[in-house]
Motif scaffolding. Structure first.
Motif, PDB file in Angstrom:
ATOM      1  N   ASP A  53      74.131  27.605 -10.886  1.00  0.00           N
ATOM      2  CA  ASP A  53      75.131  26.800 -11.599  1.00  0.00           C
ATOM      3  C   ASP A  53      74.460  25.561 -12.203  1.00  0.00           C
ATOM      4  O   ASP A  53      73.958  24.705 -11.473  1.00  0.00           O
ATOM      5  N   PRO A  54      74.470  25.435 -13.546  1.00  0.00           N
ATOM      6  CA  PRO A  54      73.854  24.254 -14.169  1.00  0.00           C
ATOM      7  C   PRO A  54      74.551  22.951 -13.777  1.00  0.00           C
ATOM      8  O   PRO A  54      73.921  21.887 -13.758  1.00  0.00           O
ATOM      9  N   ALA A  55      75.825  23.010 -13.438  1.00  0.00           N
ATOM     10  CA  ALA A  55      76.551  21.802 -13.052  1.00  0.00           C
ATOM     11  C   ALA A  55      76.083  21.275 -11.694  1.00  0.00           C
ATOM     12  O   ALA A  55      76.268  20.093 -11.393  1.00  0.00           O
ATOM     13  N   ALA A  56      75.489  22.133 -10.888  1.00  0.00           N
ATOM     14  CA  ALA A  56      75.032  21.729  -9.552  1.00  0.00           C
ATOM     15  C   ALA A  56      73.591  21.211  -9.575  1.00  0.00           C
ATOM     16  O   ALA A  56      73.054  20.843  -8.528  1.00  0.00           O
ATOM     17  N   GLU A  57      72.988  21.147 -10.761  1.00  0.00           N
ATOM     18  CA  GLU A  57      71.592  20.713 -10.852  1.00  0.00           C
ATOM     19  C   GLU A  57      71.367  19.283 -10.334  1.00  0.00           C
ATOM     20  O   GLU A  57      70.370  19.048  -9.645  1.00  0.00           O
ATOM     21  N   PRO A  58      72.254  18.320 -10.603  1.00  0.00           N
ATOM     22  CA  PRO A  58      72.022  16.972 -10.045  1.00  0.00           C
ATOM     23  C   PRO A  58      71.990  16.958  -8.511  1.00  0.00           C
ATOM     24  O   PRO A  58      71.195  16.232  -7.909  1.00  0.00           O
ATOM     25  N   ASP A  59      72.841  17.777  -7.886  1.00  0.00           N
ATOM     26  CA  ASP A  59      72.826  17.844  -6.420  1.00  0.00           C
ATOM     27  C   ASP A  59      71.525  18.477  -5.913  1.00  0.00           C
ATOM     28  O   ASP A  59      70.958  18.038  -4.910  1.00  0.00           O
ATOM     29  N   ALA A  60      71.061  19.513  -6.613  1.00  0.00           N
ATOM     30  CA  ALA A  60      69.801  20.155  -6.230  1.00  0.00           C
ATOM     31  C   ALA A  60      68.634  19.185  -6.411  1.00  0.00           C
ATOM     32  O   ALA A  60      67.725  19.132  -5.574  1.00  0.00           O
ATOM     33  N   ALA A 111      63.449  15.820  -8.384  1.00  0.00           N
ATOM     34  CA  ALA A 111      63.459  16.282  -9.778  1.00  0.00           C
ATOM     35  C   ALA A 111      62.196  17.063 -10.120  1.00  0.00           C
ATOM     36  O   ALA A 111      62.264  18.109 -10.767  1.00  0.00           O
ATOM     37  N   ARG A 112      61.067  16.564  -9.672  1.00  0.00           N
ATOM     38  CA  ARG A 112      59.796  17.232  -9.993  1.00  0.00           C
ATOM     39  C   ARG A 112      59.723  18.620  -9.373  1.00  0.00           C
ATOM     40  O   ARG A 112      59.331  19.588 -10.024  1.00  0.00           O
ATOM     41  N   VAL A 113      60.085  18.738  -8.096  1.00  0.00           N
ATOM     42  CA  VAL A 113      60.034  20.035  -7.412  1.00  0.00           C
ATOM     43  C   VAL A 113      60.993  21.017  -8.066  1.00  0.00           C
ATOM     44  O   VAL A 113      60.640  22.174  -8.309  1.00  0.00           O
ATOM     45  N   LEU A 114      62.197  20.566  -8.382  1.00  0.00           N
ATOM     46  CA  LEU A 114      63.166  21.454  -9.016  1.00  0.00           C
ATOM     47  C   LEU A 114      62.667  21.921 -10.380  1.00  0.00           C
ATOM     48  O   LEU A 114      62.781  23.099 -10.716  1.00  0.00           O
ATOM     49  N   ARG A 115      62.083  21.007 -11.148  1.00  0.00           N
ATOM     50  CA  ARG A 115      61.543  21.370 -12.458  1.00  0.00           C
ATOM     51  C   ARG A 115      60.410  22.392 -12.320  1.00  0.00           C
ATOM     52  O   ARG A 115      60.338  23.364 -13.054  1.00  0.00           O
ATOM     53  N   GLN A 116      59.535  22.186 -11.342  1.00  0.00           N
ATOM     54  CA  GLN A 116      58.418  23.105 -11.125  1.00  0.00           C
ATOM     55  C   GLN A 116      58.908  24.472 -10.645  1.00  0.00           C
ATOM     56  O   GLN A 116      58.368  25.506 -11.051  1.00  0.00           O
ATOM     57  N   LEU A 117      59.918  24.473  -9.778  1.00  0.00           N
ATOM     58  CA  LEU A 117      60.458  25.744  -9.298  1.00  0.00           C
ATOM     59  C   LEU A 117      61.072  26.553 -10.430  1.00  0.00           C
ATOM     60  O   LEU A 117      60.995  27.779 -10.429  1.00  0.00           O
TER      61      LEU A 117
END
Length: 169
Positions: A118-125, A131-137
């Motif tokens: 869900d793109p709306a849940a990206e801030p929670d993730a 932010a860096r880890v999520l972007r790399q994943l």
């Protein structure tokens, strides 16, 4: 009593004598030096034969006794196989390992009530993983070992899912 390797001793003696005779015949060395070289070669073959380890009646290297290997799930072989399959020939982490880490991260996020698709849940993730880890994943770039360590550290910090009492607070 030690058994001698007579075939080796005779073969070395004959070859050394022939070599010495050839050296004398072609006037490369004198007879005394050729005889000394042949005698030295024969003495070395006798020493080699006398110090060779023997087992039973045959001459061979002794071996350690074989221990039975019990294969069980999650045992040493699984860890070893996983260790060998982590890195590709280019030094980056293989796609197989990256997929497993991404699946682990998605499971941990779901346990915290966040849908990774869900793109709306990206801030929670981002808040949980960084932010860096999520972007790399999410990127398609093959990671290095250091990047994977960062990912696993971030996923480990998520720990288990929060209890229902924590949600109420």
């Amino acid at each position: 009593m030690r058994s001698w390797n007579w075939r080796r001793i005779i073969t070395v003696t004959v070859l050394a004598t022939l070599a010495a005779a050839g050296l004398v015949h072609w006037h490369i060395v004198d007879l005394g030096h050729a005889a000394a070289a042949a005698t030295l070669a024969t003495a070395m073959s006798i020493l080699w034969s006398a110090t060779e380890p023997t087992t039973g009646h045959t001459t061979s290297d002794p071996e350690w006794p074989r221990t039975p290997v019990e294969a069980r799930a999650g045992g040493r072989h699984d860890v070893s196989d996983l260790g060998w399959s982590v890195f590709g020939r280019d030094g980056h982490v293989t796609d197989r390992v990256v997929r497993r880490i991404r699946a682990l991260a998605a499971d941990r996020l779901r346990a915290h009530g966040i849908d990774p698709a869900d793109p709306a849940a990206e801030p929670d993730a981002e808040r949980l993983l960084g932010a860096r880890v999520l972007r790399q994943l999410k990127s398609g770039q093959p990671p290095t070992a250091r990047t994977v360590k960062t990912w696993l550290d971030a996923i480990e910090r998520l720990a288990a899912a929060p209890t229902t009492e924590e949600h109420r607070a």
